[in-house]
Design a protein around this motif. Structure first.
Motif: not given
Length: 778
Positions: A347-360
């Motif tokens: 996800h891009q926010h304020s010109d920064k990249t944020f990664f999201f991840s989740a296992c089942p």
């Protein structure tokens, strides 16, 4: 020659010809025939049973080697198929050479005339070949005894009593390699009784005439489709006769002996295929020292996955995927290996990249559906499988011989993780089939990755070759960088090349990767005001963690060629003043150790295709033992000692590989998804049915197929990935080929042709758990 549908009738009549009861038997066997038809049959029997004194000479008429036999007081030239047919049919023709037997011998299955009539000439096969001998990756043949290369005539009896004639290729105390007619089937694990008439006569050893038991331990692929099949046999009978024969022959000057020659061919072939896998795999291997990610191993095909895990500064953040909690689950004490699915998006926010991840296991049903809905609609959506294996003492012992100088470095490594990208854009909508829960999107913030600190991960190329496109030179000179948000920043160069630049800045740079900046070389412009070095457009490649160091690449425009040529001339005229910034290549022993650890831990099933005329053939399928469940299905569906892609691809290699093998508009890679139903009875696979994803019209149809498959046996979902191979010969080392040429020019030529014909590298992954989770059936 009698027709196939008449053969059973004639086989019952011929032994009773001119004997009492023949007419009664004919009447009983032909109750629906008229008297005139019975007369025709009787005339045909008379013709087949008429005496024949003509010799049978099959030289040049069959696929196989012919030998001279003295039968019924006549010299005949027969191959192994014909001589076995002669012995089987002789009683039917009342022990005589008749016209019928003469016809039978001239119409065997390997007769050129029969092959031509059936349109089955081997040089023009009409169906793709999906079966081959498995390649056991990371396992090489070795011998504790020497072999002599010797060609000696042998007679072998198959388990069903069929006699075949052949010759030895090499011989040792405990085994040998032989050439036997390709017209017969040889199952790995079966036992042959072998006689050595020539060797027994030359060495005066009576035991060699009595027959020794040998077990088939290897059947080589017959790529040239010649008349011989090469087999590797292991001696089962306890005897010293072979040892005594070798000692006798070794003392004779006429024997040309070379030890371990065939093992060298097999090992060279295996290692060449392994190198293709290591350099072309799309999986991303990672090496851990405890909880710290230390190395990543990069190939051309997994670089996109590696680049995905870089933020807006182009700094690696893949280590954040392995949080302390996940590592504790994946690297649990006592586990040798483990795996999990991971859903990811950015996800891009304020010109920064944020990664999201989740296992089942980290998601409740509602959170999982929310994660799917939010993530799968984004271009950054990824579904990964992470496999983690522990590095054990056996690895360390094996690697001590390979890299003794690096054993301390290797000792520090504790785990290997492999990341596979299972994403398929065409099925992303599957994740949005469940109703989106009424949860706020901020509920997913618990799965966002920390941005800092940035871990020092060594990205190791999988091949020992320079990765830079051009040399870089260390030099400090003043610059001004202009960016639309950072403004004007002063700095100086660290190193540069005609198309690249590394700058240290006086203040933090607020831009992101791939943005454009303008650089003026202030010091160089003062020396030469006419130099084209003012406001030079560059693209941002990487930004340091503190944002004071920026790496840039020259942008292409109508002036870029002139600017790069100027910098090139500047470098050439000042070579004596500039210091070359040497590229650090990976340590060869460490890279070799990494490769060895990966080869014994395959998380995919790699395979290789060659083009033979208009058809494709599987030349090799990489395996480990005992192997995955998918690998075992591929084994069970093939002949003994073989492995086949048929359970997944059927016999339609050309259809599925067309995208990467066609000459025009060729694709760089293709992906397929297959659903496989294996019907199992009493632990035995009795039928396998495979359907591609595009053969289903709705998800409900897929769910029905899965439920029916599980009722009858086993269900597998397979992700198939293919890419073209342009020059397979590059993986066959030229120096090694020269050494092999001294052993056998024919075998070396076969090996070279095999790799020259390589056209596709592919991988299969078992994604059953991912499909069952996606369709909410598990």
């Amino acid at each position: 020659m009698m027709q196939d549908h008449d053969k059973t009738l004639y086989d019952q009549l011929l032994p009773l010809y001119e004997m009492e009861g023949f007419d009664d038997l004919l009447f009983k066997l032909t109750p629906t025939e008229s008297n005139s038809e019975r007369l025709i049959i009787k005339m045909e029997v008379r013709k087949l049973m008429s005496a024949c004194s003509r010799p049978v000479d099959l030289r040049g008429k069959v696929v196989g080697e012919c030998r001279r036999y003295f039968l019924n007081n006549v010299n005949h030239w027969l191959d192994d198929v014909a001589i076995n047919l002669y012995h089987r049919r002789l009683d039917i023709y009342q022990g005589k050479m008749t016209q019928g037997l003469w016809d039978d011998l001239h119409n065997t299955s390997n007769s050129y005339r029969v092959l031509q009539r059936q349109g089955d000439v081997r040089a023009a096969e009409s169906m793709d070949t999906v079966e081959t001998v498995p390649l056991r990756f990371g396992h090489y043949l070795s011998r504790s005894e020497n072999r002599i290369q010797i060609s000696s005539r042998i007679q072998a009896f198959l388990p069903d009593g069929t006699e075949v004639n052949g010759s030895t290729i090499d011989l040792s105390n405990s085994g040998m390699q032989v050439k036997l007619p390709a017209a017969f089937r040889y199952d790995e694990g079966s036992t042959l009784v072998v006689y050595f008439p020539q060797l027994g006569d030359e060495c005066r050893l009576p035991e060699l005439f009595s027959g020794l038991n040998y077990r088939v331990v290897g059947v080589e692929l017959n790529f040239n489709k010649d008349s011989f099949q090469r087999l590797r046999l292991r001696l089962v009978t306890s005897t010293d006769a072979i040892k005594n024969a070798i000692e006798t022959k070794s003392t004779q000057d006429t024997v040309s002996s070379r030890s371990e020659n065939e093992d060298k061919f097999l090992t060279t072939r295996s290692k060449s295929y392994e190198q293709i896998f290591l350099e072309q795999t799309s999986s991303l291997p990672l090496f851990f020292c405890g909880n710290k990610l230390r190395y990543s191993l990069l190939t051309e095909q997994n670089r996109s996955l590696w680049d995905y895990w870089h933020d807006e500064r182009n700094l690696p953040v893949v280590d954040k995927l392995f949080s302390a909690a996940r590592l504790q689950h994946l690297a649990l004490e006592g586990l040798t290996s483990s795996e999990t699915l991971v859903y990811c998006f950015s996800h891009q926010h304020s010109d920064k990249t944020f990664f999201f991840s989740a296992c089942p296991t980290e998601l409740t049903p509602e959170l999982r559906r929310l994660f799917w809905h939010v993530g799968s609609s984004r271009p950054s959506w990824r579904v990964l499988r992470v496999t983690m294996a522990k590095i054990n003492e056996e690895d360390t012992r094996r690697l001590q011989d390979i890299s003794p100088a690096y054993i301390q470095q290797i000792d520090e490594l504790t785990h290997i993780a492999t990341i596979q990208d299972l994403t398929l854009e065409t099925v992303n909508s599957d994740y949005r089939i469940p109703i989106k829960p009424k949860l706020p999107s901020r509920s997913l913030n618990q799965f966002v990755h920390e941005r800092d600190p940035i871990a020092a991960i060594d990205a190791v190329p999988s091949v020992l070759a320079p990765q830079r496109k051009e040399p870089r030179y260390q030099h400090k000179t003043g610059t001004i960088l202009i960016h639309h948000t950072s403004g004007e920043l002063h700095g100086e160069t660290i190193d540069f090349s005609p198309h690249g630049l590394n700058i240290s800045l006086s203040g933090p740079f607020s831009g992101s990767k791939s943005q454009e900046v303008a650089v003026t070389f202030t010091d160089l412009k003062r020396v030469d005001p006419n130099a084209p070095l003012g406001n030079v457009p560059y693209k941002v490649i990487q930004i340091s963690e503190d944002r004071t160091n920026v790496k840039l690449a020259l942008l292409k425009d109508r002036h870029s060629k002139h600017r790069s040529h100027y910098l090139q001339r500047l470098i050439e005229h000042n070579q004596h003043k500039l210091m070359l910034d040497s590229e650090k290549l990976p340590d060869a022993p460490l890279l070799s150790a990494m490769h060895q650890m990966l080869l014994t831990r395959l998380s995919v099933t790699p395979y290789f295709l060659v083009r033979r005329g208009e058809t494709l053939q599987v030349s090799g399928i990489g395996t480990n033992y005992p192997g995955s469940e998918l690998s075992r299905i591929l084994h069970k569906s093939a002949a003994a000692g073989m492995i086949s892609l048929a359970p997944v691809l059927g016999e339609h290699l050309s259809k599925y590989a067309n995208g990467v093998t066609r000459q025009r508009n060729r694709l760089e890679q293709i992906r397929h998804e297959f659903y496989v139903a294996a019907t199992i009875a009493n632990g035995v696979v009795i039928a396998v049915k495979s359907r591609s994803l595009d053969s289903f019209e709705t998800p409900e149809e897929r769910k029905f197929f899965i439920s029916q498959a599980k009722k009858r046996g086993k269900f597998f979902a397979v992700r198939n990935w293919m890419q073209p191979i342009d020059d397979g010969s590059q993986w066959l080392n030229s120096e090694t080929s020269e050494q092999l040429m001294k052993l056998s020019t024919k075998r070396t030529a076969q090996l070279e042709h095999e790799f020259a014909d390589l056209c596709v590298y592919g991988e299969m992954s078992d994604i059953t758990d991912e499909v069952m989770m996606r369709l909410e059936m598990g």
